[in-house]
Design an enzyme around this catalytic site. Structure first.
Site, PDB file in Angstrom:
ATOM      1  N   GLY A  37       0.803  -1.222   0.000  1.00  0.00           N
ATOM      2  CA  GLY A  37       0.000   0.000   0.000  1.00  0.00           C
ATOM      3  C   GLY A  37       0.828   1.260   0.000  1.00  0.00           C
ATOM      4  O   GLY A  37       0.661   2.131  -0.857  1.00  0.00           O
ATOM      5  N   GLY A  39       3.784   1.710  -0.906  1.00  0.00           N
ATOM      6  CA  GLY A  39       4.783   1.753  -1.968  1.00  0.00           C
ATOM      7  C   GLY A  39       5.944   0.812  -1.794  1.00  0.00           C
ATOM      8  O   GLY A  39       6.564   0.410  -2.767  1.00  0.00           O
ATOM      9  N   GLU A 102      -6.821  -0.978   3.005  1.00  0.00           N
ATOM     10  CA  GLU A 102      -7.098  -2.398   3.273  1.00  0.00           C
ATOM     11  C   GLU A 102      -8.547  -2.747   2.968  1.00  0.00           C
ATOM     12  O   GLU A 102      -8.830  -3.809   2.399  1.00  0.00           O
ATOM     13  CB  GLU A 102      -6.744  -2.728   4.720  1.00  0.00           C
ATOM     14  CG  GLU A 102      -5.248  -2.650   4.965  1.00  0.00           C
ATOM     15  CD  GLU A 102      -4.879  -2.446   6.429  1.00  0.00           C
ATOM     16  OE1 GLU A 102      -5.787  -2.403   7.294  1.00  0.00           O
ATOM     17  OE2 GLU A 102      -3.675  -2.307   6.707  1.00  0.00           O
TER      18      GLU A 102
END
Length: 135
Positions: A37, A39, A102
């Site tokens: 998420g 990176g 998420e």
């Protein structure tokens, strides 16, 4: 990610979760799907490196497509949602840290399962027949 792998298995596909003892050797013709998420995570980048060395393809799901992990992957899916990369400097959600990402990841994967189920002509009965009875 584990829930997505479980649903892929329910569709009749050969899917495994990194870290499980039953994960087979990764190689040519395989696809490693990772989530990074924010990176990059050292473990995710390392897994991408192992997959590439084994000639497997890699797909990185992320909110930060310019991160090291997505740049190293063969393909990227970008989810435009808050992660820990921006939760204190440019928050877009009142949810903490990467909760929004998420949740969006879960919904994306469930939508992909519905599309795959249709494309593979798998019925709900077929999926149920692959669900464990050891609960």
């Amino acid at each position: 990610m584990k829930g997505f792998a479980m649903r892929l298995f329910h569709l009749g596909l050969d899917a495994h979760v990194v870290g499980d003892m039953s994960v087979p050797n990764l190689g040519d013709g395989d696809l490693l799907i990772v989530s990074a998420g924010p990176g990059d995570f050292a473990t995710v980048s390392a897994l991408i490196g192992v997959a590439k060395a084994a000639r497997a393809k890699t797909l990185c799901v992320t909110a930060e497509p310019d991160g090291a992990a997505p740049r190293a992957a063969n393909a990227i899916i970008t989810i435009p949602a808050q992660t820990m990369a921006r939760d204190t400097t440019a928050p877009s959600s009142t949810l903490p840290m990467g909760s929004l990402y998420e949740g969006a990841l879960y919904v994306l994967f469930e939508m992909l399962i519905l599309k795959l189920r249709e494309r593979l002509s798998v019925t709900a009965v077929d999926m149920r027949s692959r669900h464990t009875n050891l609960e």
